[in-house]
Write an enzyme that holds these catalytic residues in place. Structure first.
Site, PDB file in Angstrom:
ATOM      1  CG  HIS A  59      -0.511   0.128   2.616  1.00 36.03           C
ATOM      2  ND1 HIS A  59       0.351  -0.743   3.337  1.00 36.03           N
ATOM      3  CD2 HIS A  59      -0.404   1.184   3.335  1.00 36.03           C
ATOM      4  CE1 HIS A  59       0.641  -0.192   4.502  1.00 36.03           C
ATOM      5  NE2 HIS A  59       0.226   1.033   4.456  1.00 36.03           N
ATOM      6  CG  HIS A  61      -0.037   6.122   3.901  1.00 33.94           C
ATOM      7  ND1 HIS A  61      -1.458   5.469   4.003  1.00 33.94           N
ATOM      8  CD2 HIS A  61       0.691   4.826   4.656  1.00 33.94           C
ATOM      9  CE1 HIS A  61      -1.454   4.621   4.875  1.00 33.94           C
ATOM     10  NE2 HIS A  61      -0.295   4.148   4.910  1.00 33.94           N
ATOM     11  CE1 TYR A 147      12.147   1.145  -3.448  1.00 33.37           C
ATOM     12  CE2 TYR A 147      11.807  -0.032  -1.376  1.00 33.37           C
ATOM     13  CZ  TYR A 147      12.244   0.299  -2.513  1.00 33.37           C
ATOM     14  OH  TYR A 147      13.038  -0.926  -2.890  1.00 33.37           O
TER      15      TYR A 147
END
Length: 177
Positions: A59, A61, A147
């Site tokens: 996932h 954000h 990342y």
């Protein structure tokens, strides 16, 4: 979920959570180049300020600010998801409903967004984004996750390089409640 209403604010700042359909697969970090290309492609055609981002295996954000007169974040997410999906080899399990719509089974259809209200809200979500790899146990400090926009935030003066401890997270009061 039919009563859900998105807040479309022209020129607004938003916090997003976007998930893979199969959260057991680390596709986002395994194909980080494809994800970066999808963001680049989308930003060239439909600009937005990428205030912060963290990409985890399953996932991501992000905090975006849209241009004045523009509230179309769904278009941008649709492009990012489509470009990323096209870059991956086929072979994932696809449900009948996705097959009817000619969809891949890479992403969850929905994502979560929050319209950022003020600077306190922005800073709380900024902290959440950058602390997320620590929260999930991938690293012991935000600076160690490759990342993430954390290093850029340090260069911009938003954080000290040593910002990372669990104590700091507890003191700021950010995160899921």
């Amino acid at each position: 979920m039919t009563d859900y209403r998105r807040a479309f604010i022209s020129g607004g700042t938003y916090f997003f959570t976007v998930n893979l359909a199969d959260r057991r697969k680390p596709l986002l970090v395994e194909h980080i180049g494809a994800l970066r290309n999808a963001f680049r492609y989308t930003r060239e055609r439909h600009p937005f300020a990428l205030e912060a981002v963290v990409v985890l295996p399953d996932h991501l954000h992000a905090i975006w600010t849209l241009p004045e007169g523009d509230a179309d974040f769904p278009l941008r997410w649709r492009l990012i998801k489509a470009m990323f999906s096209r870059a991956l080899p086929a072979g994932e399990i696809v449900s009948k409903s996705r097959a009817r719509r000619a969809e891949r089974g890479i992403w969850r259809r929905r994502y979560w967004e929050h319209a950022v209200r003020d600077s306190v809200d922005f800073n709380r979500h900024l902290d959440y984004v950058h602390f997320n790899p620590v929260k999930h146990g991938y690293v012991s400090a935000p600076k160690d996750w490759p990342y993430s926009s954390f290093r850029q935030a340090v260069r911009s003066g938003w954080y000290p390089a040593a910002w990372s401890s669990d104590a700091a997270a507890a003191e700021t009061g950010f995160g899921e409640r």
